[in-house]
Design an enzyme around this catalytic site. Structure first.
Site, PDB file in Angstrom:
ATOM      1  N   HIS A 238      -5.506 -13.579   1.237  1.00 57.21           N
ATOM      2  CA  HIS A 238      -6.924 -13.784   1.576  1.00 57.21           C
ATOM      3  C   HIS A 238      -7.231 -15.256   1.420  1.00 57.21           C
ATOM      4  O   HIS A 238      -6.361 -16.021   1.001  1.00 57.21           O
ATOM      5  CB  HIS A 238      -7.838 -12.944   0.678  1.00 57.21           C
ATOM      6  CG  HIS A 238      -7.487 -13.059  -0.781  1.00 57.21           C
ATOM      7  ND1 HIS A 238      -7.811 -14.163  -1.534  1.00 57.21           N
ATOM      8  CD2 HIS A 238      -6.785 -12.235  -1.601  1.00 57.21           C
ATOM      9  CE1 HIS A 238      -7.346 -14.001  -2.759  1.00 57.21           C
ATOM     10  NE2 HIS A 238      -6.711 -12.848  -2.831  1.00 57.21           N
TER      11      HIS A 238
ATOM     12  N   HIS B 248      -3.797 -18.999  -7.644  1.00 53.48           N
ATOM     13  CA  HIS B 248      -5.014 -18.179  -7.755  1.00 53.48           C
ATOM     14  C   HIS B 248      -6.120 -19.037  -8.358  1.00 53.48           C
ATOM     15  O   HIS B 248      -5.860 -19.849  -9.242  1.00 53.48           O
ATOM     16  CB  HIS B 248      -4.732 -16.969  -8.654  1.00 53.48           C
ATOM     17  CG  HIS B 248      -5.815 -15.922  -8.632  1.00 53.48           C
ATOM     18  ND1 HIS B 248      -7.035 -16.110  -9.236  1.00 53.48           N
ATOM     19  CD2 HIS B 248      -5.850 -14.699  -8.056  1.00 53.48           C
ATOM     20  CE1 HIS B 248      -7.785 -15.036  -9.032  1.00 53.48           C
ATOM     21  NE2 HIS B 248      -7.089 -14.164  -8.327  1.00 53.48           N
TER      22      HIS B 248
ATOM     23  N   THR C  59      -6.708  -9.131  -3.178  1.00 58.33           N
ATOM     24  CA  THR C  59      -5.256  -8.894  -3.048  1.00 58.33           C
ATOM     25  C   THR C  59      -4.968  -7.429  -2.724  1.00 58.33           C
ATOM     26  O   THR C  59      -4.117  -7.123  -1.891  1.00 58.33           O
ATOM     27  CB  THR C  59      -4.518  -9.222  -4.366  1.00 58.33           C
ATOM     28  OG1 THR C  59      -4.932 -10.495  -4.805  1.00 58.33           O
ATOM     29  CG2 THR C  59      -3.023  -9.201  -4.178  1.00 58.33           C
TER      30      THR C  59
ATOM     31  N   GLU D  19      -0.370 -15.639  -2.654  1.00 58.31           N
ATOM     32  CA  GLU D  19      -1.705 -15.590  -3.243  1.00 58.31           C
ATOM     33  C   GLU D  19      -2.620 -16.676  -2.661  1.00 58.31           C
ATOM     34  O   GLU D  19      -2.251 -17.852  -2.604  1.00 58.31           O
ATOM     35  CB  GLU D  19      -1.596 -15.733  -4.770  1.00 58.31           C
ATOM     36  CG  GLU D  19      -2.922 -15.737  -5.503  1.00 58.31           C
ATOM     37  CD  GLU D  19      -3.760 -14.500  -5.265  1.00 58.31           C
ATOM     38  OE1 GLU D  19      -3.221 -13.384  -5.346  1.00 58.31           O
ATOM     39  OE2 GLU D  19      -4.964 -14.643  -4.973  1.00 58.31           O
TER      40      GLU D  19
HETATM   41  C1  GP9 Z   1      -3.890  -9.689  -9.771  1.00 60.94           C
HETATM   42  C2  GP9 Z   1      -3.653 -10.496  -8.567  1.00 60.94           C
HETATM   43  C3  GP9 Z   1      -4.881 -11.267  -8.164  1.00 60.94           C
HETATM   44  O1  GP9 Z   1      -2.859  -8.855 -10.156  1.00 60.94           O
HETATM   45  O2  GP9 Z   1      -3.104  -9.741  -7.560  1.00 60.94           O
HETATM   46  O3  GP9 Z   1      -5.840 -10.497  -7.572  1.00 60.94           O
HETATM   47  P1  GP9 Z   1      -7.067 -11.124  -6.729  1.00 60.94           P
HETATM   48  O4  GP9 Z   1      -8.075 -11.612  -7.724  1.00 60.94           O
HETATM   49  O5  GP9 Z   1      -6.549 -12.221  -5.880  1.00 60.94           O
HETATM   50  O6  GP9 Z   1      -7.563  -9.976  -5.934  1.00 60.94           O
HETATM   51 MN    MN Z   2      -5.158 -12.493  -4.267  1.00 54.36          MN
END
Ligand code: GP9
Ligand code: MN
Length: 627
Positions: A475, A415, A300, A258
């Site tokens: 990302h 995140h 994501t 992440e």
């Molecule tokens: C949510 C996680 C985060 O399930 O994959 O998503 P993002 O905000 O990074 O797109």
């Molecule tokens: Mn993500």
């Protein structure tokens, strides 16, 4: 306006108007109560409580406005039919929610298979107490019967009041929701959030609009459209190389790191490495240090889409939420056709990014969402389960899969806004004064630790030797808004070309028994699918892939981004300027000209494949395609 106000002030409703008002208020209240107490929408503050309370009213008023627009007058029966329709929509969602813990979407309505899942048990999902939902209508109908049937006529001023109220409420609702969840409508990441912020009725209107848009675009397609794409992607060059088939028959674990940018690797805070585990692992792996994420608004999910399909994500919104009914020919499906079991594992709500529906289209056999994990107050933070318990609890799930398997694991703790419980902090923060940047290294450090735990447990589980582990950053974690702090972190000014360079994420292929090395090939997420297939020695057959295996000697010489920027060996093109890599200085536009056109063409072709759902024509015989 003044006249209107005094009319409102002096409004003495007739008994028919009272009837209408009572119907509206009761419908509003029960819609609210269901959302508030039956759907689990995890409300976080008073504003969210308020949004949930007001959001049914706008669409209910709109319903009657439309009814009047057609008929000018409404009988009591007409009013009750309106109330029944809306109650029924709520009720259908309620029954669906009891089984799927999710809300109905337009495609679900047309997917007989989905209802097949509920099967004959739809009746079992209904409870005798559900009748309470219709009590107001029954009582009102009773009252209506007793008195002679009259009609509510609809005068101009009332029309205006209703119009102002309903549209005003809708706008107010959306604006208020935006303060809580920026980009709610452009990114549409989660149905649960859409219902929380817009209410069930607005959510359905929005869903209907999005799907009508998608099917209109789809209707434009002709079978022959696919030929142009096929001609572009099939250059007929032999792609085999010394790595082809090196991991034949092995399990494939693909880990989404992440928000993980490449500069974190080997970076230190106060002499302490942010990624001690990865720093060692990359020495023992094929580590690509010139690899870029290519995601757009779908974040994501866009990374997942790129990896699985070797197609570009959409210019706006997320493919995952907009085109889940399309035909795809994704990595899981291809692996499945080659004897693999396929699964995705993620400690968050399954409808986030519409994964539950999209995964079916991509060919995943299993989706282990948060309901497969023991998620508690202590072991979760931010979006869901923390990465260490996520990996620990994933081991038995992986062991349960018939081999060979392909498992995608999506981490979560690193995140935005990069928060950790104190006990999980392992290194000091940075000291740039920008909170997000300063905390980012700490959550990244935690993610690194979780990978260490995972690799240890993979070894004790006995899966390690027969498994390749592929890792990618999904990302960026630090956006352009933090350039000032980032300049301190990397020790140079963030010019537009440096910003592009910051979009590098790690791509790490760990194959037990294969000697590690760092490779500087310029690549991106578009290359993941062909790279994995190459390593496994699997020929996908007829397929549309815009990327190439990272090991191929005949790769294209650019990596394109969703906004039309691109990187080549020596140049970076972004924001209309061609830069000489590493210098921060503009170069002659001519150096970027050849690729610029190709990038534009390639992105447009990929968009066409998705928006017109062209992959459904992929295996049609050519004579059926040509007009
Ligand atoms: C949510 C996680 C985060 O399930 O994959 O998503 P993002 O905000 O990074 O797109
Ligand atoms: Mn993500």
């Amino acid at each position: 306006m003044k006249g209107l106000l005094s009319k409102v002030k002096n409004f003495r409703p007739s008994s028919e108007e009272k009837f209408l008002i009572a119907t509206v208020v009761l419908l509003w209240l029960k819609s609210y109560l269901i959302s508030r107490f039956i759907f689990d929408l995890s409300l976080e503050n008073a504003v969210e409580e308020f949004i949930l309370f007001i959001n049914p009213l706008g669409p209910i008023l709109l319903l009657f406005l439309f009814a009047f627009a057609f008929r000018r007058k409404l009988s009591r029966r007409g009013i009750l039919i309106g109330s029944f329709i809306f109650t029924f929509i709520t009720y259908a969602n309620l029954v669906y929610y009891r089984f799927f813990n999710d809300f109905i979407t337009i495609p679900v309505l047309f997917q007989v298979k989905n209802f097949g899942d509920i099967g004959g048990s739809a009746f079992e999902l209904m409870k005798p107490t559900d009748i309470l939902l219709f009590v107001d209508i029954i009582v009102l109908a009773f009252i209506a019967r007793k008195k002679e049937i009259k009609i509510v006529t609809f005068q101009k001023p009332a029309q205006r009041v209703l119009m102002l109220l309903s549209v005003g409420l809708l706008i107010f609702n959306v604006l208020l929701a935006e303060t809580q969840r920026p980009q709610l409508l452009t990114r549409t990441f989660d149905r649960e959030m859409l219902v929380k912020y817009l209410g069930v009725y607005n959510y359905h209107m929005y869903d209907l609009f999005m799907h009508s848009k998608a099917s209109a675009q789809r209707a434009f397609a002709e079978g022959s459209d696919i030929i142009e794409v096929e001609n572009y992607v099939n250059d007929g060059v032999e792609k085999k190389n010394e790595m082809s088939g090196i991991a034949k028959g092995k399990n494939v674990i693909l880990i989404s790191l992440e928000s993980f940018q490449n500069w974190l690797i080997n970076y230190e805070v106060d002499g302490q490495p942010v990624t001690p585990f990865l720093n060692e692992l990359v020495k023992d792996s094929l580590y690509f240090d010139n690899f870029y994420h290519q995601t757009g608004q779908g974040k994501t999910s866009d990374a997942e889409f790129l990896n699985d399909n070797s197609l570009y994500p959409l210019p706006s919104g997320a493919v995952f939420t907009q085109n889940a009914q399309n035909k795809f020919y994704a990595l899981p499906e291809i692996l499945k056709n080659n004897g693999y079991t396929t699964a995705s594992l993620h400690g968050n709500n399954k409808s986030f990014w519409n994964r539950d529906l999209m995964y079916k289209a991509l060919g995943y056999d299993h989706f282990f969402d948060e309901t497969y994990y023991n998620v508690t107050e202590e072991n979760s933070i931010n979006y869901g389960l923390k990465d260490i318990p996520f990996f620990e609890q994933s081991i038995p799930l992986l062991q349960s899969l018939p081999q060979p398997f392909h498992a995608k694991m999506i981490t979560l703790t690193n995140h935005f806004p990069y928060i950790l419980d104190d006990a999980d902090v392992m290194i000091p923060r940075l000291q740039t004064g920008d909170g997000s940047v300063d905390r980012y290294v700490q959550t990244a450090r935690y993610l690194d630790e979780s990978l260490k735990v995972f690799f240890e447990q993979l070894k004790t589980s006995g899966l390690y030797d027969n498994t390749i582990v592929v890792m990618y950053g999904d990302h960026y974690g630090i956006s352009e808004n933090h350039n000032k702090a980032m300049a301190q972190v990397i020790g140079k000014e963030i010019t537009p070309d440096v910003h592009v360079e910051l979009q590098k994420v790690p791509f790490i292929v760990h194959i037990p028994g294969v000697e590690g090395k760092t490779l500087h090939t310029i690549g991106g997420q578009i290359d993941v699918k062909p790279t994995i297939l190459d390593l496994l020695g699997i020929d996908p057959g007829k397929d549309i892939e815009f990327g190439d295996s990272l090991f191929s000697k005949t790769r294209k010489d650019f990596i394109a981004f969703r906004d039309g920027s691109f990187v080549t060996k020596n140049f970076i093109y972004t924001k209309g300027t061609c830069y000489t890599k590493g210098t921060g200085l503009p170069a002659d536009q001519l150096f970027c000209e050849p690729q610029k056109e190709m990038v534009e063409y390639e992105l447009a072709l990929s968009d066409k494949v998705i928006q017109r759902d062209l992959l459904r024509f992929l295996n049609e015989p050519i004579e059926n395609l040509k007009k």
